[in-house]
Write a protein that holds these residues in place. Structure first.
Motif, PDB file in Angstrom:
ATOM      1  N   GLU A 171      22.901  87.544   2.871  1.00  0.00           N
ATOM      2  CA  GLU A 171      23.831  86.658   2.152  1.00  0.00           C
ATOM      3  C   GLU A 171      23.640  85.211   2.585  1.00  0.00           C
ATOM      4  O   GLU A 171      23.639  84.281   1.749  1.00  0.00           O
ATOM      5  N   ILE A 172      23.452  84.990   3.897  1.00  0.00           N
ATOM      6  CA  ILE A 172      23.256  83.628   4.410  1.00  0.00           C
ATOM      7  C   ILE A 172      21.926  83.067   3.925  1.00  0.00           C
ATOM      8  O   ILE A 172      21.817  81.888   3.547  1.00  0.00           O
ATOM      9  N   GLU A 218      19.912  78.472  -2.124  1.00  0.00           N
ATOM     10  CA  GLU A 218      20.641  77.814  -3.208  1.00  0.00           C
ATOM     11  C   GLU A 218      21.159  76.432  -2.811  1.00  0.00           C
ATOM     12  O   GLU A 218      21.311  75.558  -3.672  1.00  0.00           O
ATOM     13  N   HIS A 219      21.443  76.196  -1.555  1.00  0.00           N
ATOM     14  CA  HIS A 219      22.050  74.938  -1.112  1.00  0.00           C
ATOM     15  C   HIS A 219      21.191  74.239  -0.070  1.00  0.00           C
ATOM     16  O   HIS A 219      21.696  73.591   0.844  1.00  0.00           O
ATOM     17  N   GLU A 243      16.453  64.326  -2.750  1.00  0.00           N
ATOM     18  CA  GLU A 243      16.731  65.493  -3.582  1.00  0.00           C
ATOM     19  C   GLU A 243      16.608  66.797  -2.788  1.00  0.00           C
ATOM     20  O   GLU A 243      17.308  67.764  -3.080  1.00  0.00           O
ATOM     21  N   VAL A 244      15.721  66.839  -1.789  1.00  0.00           N
ATOM     22  CA  VAL A 244      15.568  68.079  -0.995  1.00  0.00           C
ATOM     23  C   VAL A 244      16.478  68.099   0.228  1.00  0.00           C
ATOM     24  O   VAL A 244      16.402  69.022   1.039  1.00  0.00           O
ATOM     25  N   SER A 270      11.125  74.646   6.300  1.00  0.00           N
ATOM     26  CA  SER A 270      10.058  75.237   5.496  1.00  0.00           C
ATOM     27  C   SER A 270      10.447  75.292   4.023  1.00  0.00           C
ATOM     28  O   SER A 270       9.644  74.967   3.130  1.00  0.00           O
ATOM     29  N   HIS A 271      11.688  75.686   3.760  1.00  0.00           N
ATOM     30  CA  HIS A 271      12.135  75.773   2.358  1.00  0.00           C
ATOM     31  C   HIS A 271      12.188  74.385   1.715  1.00  0.00           C
ATOM     32  O   HIS A 271      11.789  74.193   0.548  1.00  0.00           O
ATOM     33  N   ARG A 272      12.686  73.373   2.439  1.00  0.00           N
ATOM     34  CA  ARG A 272      12.783  72.013   1.902  1.00  0.00           C
ATOM     35  C   ARG A 272      11.393  71.426   1.639  1.00  0.00           C
ATOM     36  O   ARG A 272      11.154  70.782   0.592  1.00  0.00           O
TER      37      ARG A 272
END
Length: 739
Positions: A640-641, A647-648, A711-712, A688-690
């Motif tokens: 869930e985290i 998403e955020h 934006e990221v 890594s995601h950003r």
């Protein structure tokens, strides 16, 4: 046979006899002489040292005492300070000093005082002029000498009418030439004191002064030079006094002891010659006598051999080789037959024991009696009981002892049982039918109570095992039988009694009459097992309570071993059924724990052993169940985290503390979950995601890098630039150019 063994035996014995006897004589006398010489040297050396020490101590004590009186005694100083001889009181005081010295040292013969102030000599309470004193020459000689040492043996008399005595003298000056104190020691008294240390009949002691004169030689008044060998005999030891400078010699006289030794030597030599002659005669006699039976044996063996094996030529062999070969062959055959017979007898006896107890063979009365006589067993005419003796902790016994030691200890167990039976006046027949169990038949006399006899015998048996061995046994006893059918029934009862060893305990006697009736309430067992399995499935700690209750029920019900195993199998079946409905990881945990446990459940002996084995497995399973429950719960949280981060990710405030507040999880625990479940830290996952999103925007849009940074989720362009370079390896601008 042409070999004459009489001459061979005779020539074989005599050289050895003469050589050994000669060597023994030589060694004996050499050792005896050497030992006597050493002992004589030690004894004489000790005597010489003791005499020297005695002389030094005695003379030094007298000398030091006289010198001390001269230096410290006021009465003596007062006497030499007076210039005239009319001072009677000073003379009386001097007499007291002299008397005290003579009383304290019995060796002192006389002391006289020479006073040069008035030229008088004070001796024995009288003062006389020096020139009138008999020892005037010695006084004049002593005054001219500076050194003050003990004078050798000399003649002395205090008065002209007195007889001359041999003395040794020490002269000490008083003051600066005021006078002399002359001390004379009686030589005869000194010699008597020294002669108490040895026997003059066998030993001599000579003492020589500095000039070489012998103190004991009264014919030399001046103690002049004399021969150093005044007493006939060999000098063994010699000491020189460091104090007086005198020489002490000791040795043995050529007296009775030497003559006795020579006579003893002659007697011993004559005796040895006689013994040698007797030995020669004896060897000849024994050789002649012993040869006759050898000749008869050889003739007999040769006759038998020629009848059985006429083709073999033994006639040219010597007698003993022929006898040795024949006897060796006969002994080997006899030993082989004996071993085979004993081995077969042991196996037959054991087989008969099994057939008798297990009922695999029917015996008639005649056959049974014949078999019992064959194996030297008591007849089955009275009453008997069967006992089964089981070794406790047999797995430990096999591990600790070597195979040979195991066989020996089992033999000891059987022997102790037979000894205990003999002690009670009865007989027992015991055989090891299995590795762990010793089966036995006990004969019970008619006049005695069976239970009392069994109890005394087995109680003593257990006491001896506890005293001599490092392990224990448990004994199952069947009822008393009066026929073969009852004997076989007694065996079954004894084996059945041992089934309750698990509940009743080890190292004890379990008569079949003491075996209680089992109260096996299956419904209560099923109820407890169901509660235990449900609590374990829900990871509830109350499972421990149900586990203890299950074993309490087993103990209270007094179940046999087989009934206990049936109960445990029922427990495992419930677990299998319940875990079959759970996810695969739960089933794997159950299999990983209880698959290796099942073989170990065959080796338990007491209920406590079984409880310990099961407790280890159930406790490990409970821990793994709790871990799996927690893992599944945490895995749903972490998924869930992770979805929230995806998403955020562009939220600048997104951090570990932000997520912990949002999902109500401790930050440290949340960080550990990321590392355990995802395999990387939260910060690394977010960066890594950003960066991946930023790379996608640079590829698909023409937005400025500053705009993409915001934006990221990076409000600070430098932070974005640094993070991008750390992940990609190049700056964002360079990356866009390359694209």
């Amino acid at each position: 046979m042409n070999n004459n063994w009489f001459r061979r035996l005779l020539l074989s014995y005599l050289p050895v006899f003469f050589i050994v006897t000669t060597i023994l004589f030589f060694i004996f006398f050499q050792v005896f002489n050497e030992q006597n010489r050493r002992e004589a040297l030690k004894a004489n050396e000790f005597l010489a040292s003791q005499v020297t020490q005695y002389l030094d101590n005695s003379l030094r004590s007298i000398d030091f005492k006289v010198l001390r009186e001269i230096l410290t005694n006021p009465n003596l100083k007062n006497y030499f300070s007076v210039s005239g001889s009319d001072d009677v009181y000073a003379g009386i005081q001097a007499v007291q000093v002299v008397d005290e010295l003579k009383i304290e040292y019995p060796l002192i013969d006389s002391i006289y005082l020479v006073r040069y102030g008035d030229g008088t000599v004070f001796s024995n309470g009288k003062a006389v002029p020096i020139e009138e004193f008999p020892d005037a020459d010695f006084i004049a000689d002593s005054r001219s000498r500076d050194e003050q040492k003990w004078a050798g043996a000399r003649a002395f008399r205090a008065f002209p009418s007195q007889a001359t005595e041999q003395v040794i003298t020490i002269v000490r000056s008083v003051g600066n030439g005021k006078g002399l104190v002359v001390t004379n020691v009686d030589l005869s008294t000194l010699r008597k004191s020294i002669m108490q240390m040895y026997d003059p009949e066998f030993t001599f002691v000579n003492i020589f002064n500095r000039s070489g004169g012998n103190l004991w030689d009264s014919s030399m008044p001046g103690g002049g030079a004399a021969s150093t060998k005044t007493t006939s005999g060999e000098v063994f030891s010699e000491f020189t006094s460091s104090y007086s400078g005198w020489k002490v010699q000791t040795g043995l006289n050529n007296g009775k002891i030497v003559k006795w030794t020579l006579q003893f030597y002659n007697i011993w030599f004559a005796f040895a010659v006689v013994v040698v002659l007797i030995g020669v005669v004896w060897v000849i006699y024994v050789t002649r006598r012993n040869y006759k039976p050898i000749q008869q044996i050889v003739t007999l063996i040769q006759t038998v051999s020629s009848q059985k094996q006429s083709g073999l030529g033994y006639g040219k062999e010597n007698e003993f080789r022929f006898i040795h070969t024949t006897l060796e062959r006969m002994i080997d055959q006899t030993r082989q037959y004996q071993e085979e017979h004993e081995e077969n007898l042991i196996l037959q006896k054991k087989m008969f024991f099994q057939e008798l107890l297990e009922g695999t063979r029917d015996f008639t009365s005649t056959e049974l009696t014949a078999e019992m006589k064959k194996f030297k067993l008591p007849e089955l005419e009275h009453r008997w009981a069967v006992m089964v003796i089981e070794m406790d902790r047999y797995d430990t016994f096999v591990t600790e002892y070597h195979h040979q030691d195991q066989s020996l200890l089992k033999f000891v167990l059987s022997s102790i049982l037979q000894e205990s039976a003999r002690h009670e006046g009865t007989e027992v027949w015991a055989e090891w039918i299995s590795d762990q169990r010793l089966y036995a038949i006990l004969w019970i006399p008619e006049m005695e109570q069976a239970e009392e006899t069994e109890h005394r015998l087995l109680a003593g048996y257990l006491d001896r095992i506890d005293q001599y061995l490092n392990f224990t046994v448990t004994i199952g006893v069947g009822r008393v039988a009066v026929d073969i059918r009852g004997l076989r029934a007694s065996l079954k009862e004894a084996v059945h009694a041992l089934e309750y060893k698990a509940v009743l305990g080890i190292n004890r006697i379990i008569p079949c009459s003491d075996v209680p009736n089992s109260t096996n309430d299956v419904y209560e067992f099923l109820k407890t097992i169901s509660l235990l399995v449900q609590a374990m499935r829900l990871s509830d700690d109350v499972w421990e309570k149900h586990f203890e209750r299950l074993f309490e029920q087993i103990s209270e019900s007094v179940l046999s071993r087989q009934e206990i195993m049936n109960t445990i199998q029922l427990l495992f079946q419930h677990y299998n059924r319940e875990f079959a409905e759970l996810p695969r990881e739960y089933q794997e945990s159950w299999a990983a724990i209880f698959t290796p446990l099942l073989p170990r459940l065959e080796g338990w002996e007491t209920l406590d052993d079984l409880r310990e084995l099961c407790w280890e497995g159930f406790r490990e399973l409970a821990l793994q169940m709790q871990t799996l429950h927690c893992s599944r719960k945490h895995r749903s949280h972490i998924l869930e985290i992770r979805k929230y981060i995806e998403e955020h990710y562009n939220n600048p405030d997104l951090s570990l503390n932000y997520l912990s507040d949002l999902f109500d999880i401790n930050p440290k625990y949340l960080s550990k979950l990321f590392k355990d479940e995802i395999g990387e830290k939260f910060v690394d996952l977010l960066i890594s995601h950003r960066i991946e999103k930023a790379k996608l925007l640079m590829q698909e849009t023409d937005k400025a890098i500053q705009e993409i940074s915001e934006e990221v989720g990076y409000t600070n362009y430098n932070s974005f630039n640094r993070a991008f370079k750390n992940v990609v390896g190049v700056a964002p601008s360079d990356y866009r150019k390359a694209m």
